[in-house]
Scaffold this motif. Structure first.
Motif, PDB file in Angstrom:
ATOM      1  N   VAL A  25       0.790  -1.032  -0.049  1.00 27.67           N
ATOM      2  CA  VAL A  25      -0.032  -0.078   0.091  1.00 27.67           C
ATOM      3  C   VAL A  25       0.745   1.240   0.070  1.00 27.67           C
ATOM      4  CG1 VAL A  25      -1.762   1.264   1.283  1.00 27.67           C
ATOM      5  CG2 VAL A  25      -1.999  -1.060   1.161  1.00 27.67           C
ATOM      6  N   TRP A  26       2.012   1.343   1.138  1.00 23.38           N
ATOM      7  CA  TRP A  26       2.751   2.236   0.924  1.00 23.38           C
ATOM      8  C   TRP A  26       3.404   2.730  -0.671  1.00 23.38           C
ATOM      9  CZ3 TRP A  26       4.200   6.191   4.156  1.00 23.38           C
ATOM     10  CH2 TRP A  26       5.198   6.789   3.822  1.00 23.38           C
ATOM     11  N   ASN A  27       3.904   1.473  -1.030  1.00 18.40           N
ATOM     12  CA  ASN A  27       4.400   1.856  -2.384  1.00 18.40           C
ATOM     13  C   ASN A  27       3.480   2.391  -3.438  1.00 18.40           C
ATOM     14  OD1 ASN A  27       6.957   1.115  -1.829  1.00 18.40           O
ATOM     15  ND2 ASN A  27       6.522  -1.106  -2.161  1.00 18.40           N
ATOM     16  N   ARG A  35      -7.767   5.126  -4.219  1.00 16.60           N
ATOM     17  CA  ARG A  35      -7.949   3.972  -2.981  1.00 16.60           C
ATOM     18  C   ARG A  35      -8.356   2.649  -4.086  1.00 16.60           C
ATOM     19  NH1 ARG A  35     -12.075   0.555  -1.850  1.00 16.60           N
ATOM     20  NH2 ARG A  35     -12.122   0.081   0.346  1.00 16.60           N
ATOM     21  N   ASP A  36      -9.324   2.744  -4.952  1.00 18.73           N
ATOM     22  CA  ASP A  36      -9.842   1.862  -5.499  1.00 18.73           C
ATOM     23  C   ASP A  36      -8.810   1.214  -6.442  1.00 18.73           C
ATOM     24  OD1 ASP A  36     -12.490   2.347  -4.653  1.00 18.73           O
ATOM     25  OD2 ASP A  36     -13.056   3.399  -6.250  1.00 18.73           O
ATOM     26  N   ALA A  60      -4.299   0.368   6.353  1.00 18.65           N
ATOM     27  CA  ALA A  60      -3.018   0.787   6.238  1.00 18.65           C
ATOM     28  C   ALA A  60      -3.250   2.347   6.003  1.00 18.65           C
ATOM     29  CB  ALA A  60      -2.402   0.162   4.883  1.00 18.65           C
ATOM     30  N   LEU A  61      -4.097   2.924   4.990  1.00 21.86           N
ATOM     31  CA  LEU A  61      -4.165   4.211   4.975  1.00 21.86           C
ATOM     32  C   LEU A  61      -4.426   5.203   6.041  1.00 21.86           C
ATOM     33  CD1 LEU A  61      -5.834   4.324   1.252  1.00 21.86           C
ATOM     34  CD2 LEU A  61      -3.482   4.740   1.850  1.00 21.86           C
ATOM     35  N   ASP A  62      -5.455   4.591   6.925  1.00 24.99           N
ATOM     36  CA  ASP A  62      -5.745   5.159   8.146  1.00 24.99           C
ATOM     37  C   ASP A  62      -4.920   5.241   9.078  1.00 24.99           C
ATOM     38  OD1 ASP A  62      -8.262   5.529   6.887  1.00 24.99           O
ATOM     39  OD2 ASP A  62      -9.325   3.822   8.142  1.00 24.99           O
TER      40      ASP A  62
END
Length: 109
Positions: A25-27, A35-36, A60-62
């Motif tokens: 997710v970070w990458n 997000r989608d 992860a984003l949160d």
């Protein structure tokens, strides 16, 4: 630390260890993926159902937003953020460690 990464935030002096899913997710936090798109990429790459990939991306984003690791994050109400942060901690997505200042490390405190 196979598939994991360590990120150091010089502002907070915290080191964050990202598990393989959080690292993916970070990458994808590159300004080109919404997000989608992140969900689709994580689902395809990890062979995950879309719903599960969506939960991992959201968690992860949160967590990244809570740790102020992202420059621009969507605002969430505190209840939603707390619930998702609890999920990310339970899933072990991001482990954070406070790093001492040079002076504190030198003094042994």
């Amino acid at each position: 630390m196979d598939g994991q990464a360590v990120i150091y935030d010089s502002t907070s002096r915290q080191t964050h260890c990202l598990n393989p899913q959080a690292l993916k997710v970070w990458n994808l936090c590159d300004g080109r993926h919404d997000r989608d798109a992140m969900v689709r990429a994580l689902a395809a790459e990890g062979g995950l159902p879309t719903g599960e990939a969506g939960e991992l991306v959201d968690a992860a984003l949160d967590r990244f937003a809570e740790l102020e690791l992202l420059q621009a994050a969507a605002s969430l109400d505190r209840r939603a953020l707390g619930a998702t942060a609890a999920k990310s901690l339970a899933a072990g997505l991001v482990l954070s460690v406070m790093m001492p200042t040079r002076q504190a490390a030198a003094s042994g405190d």
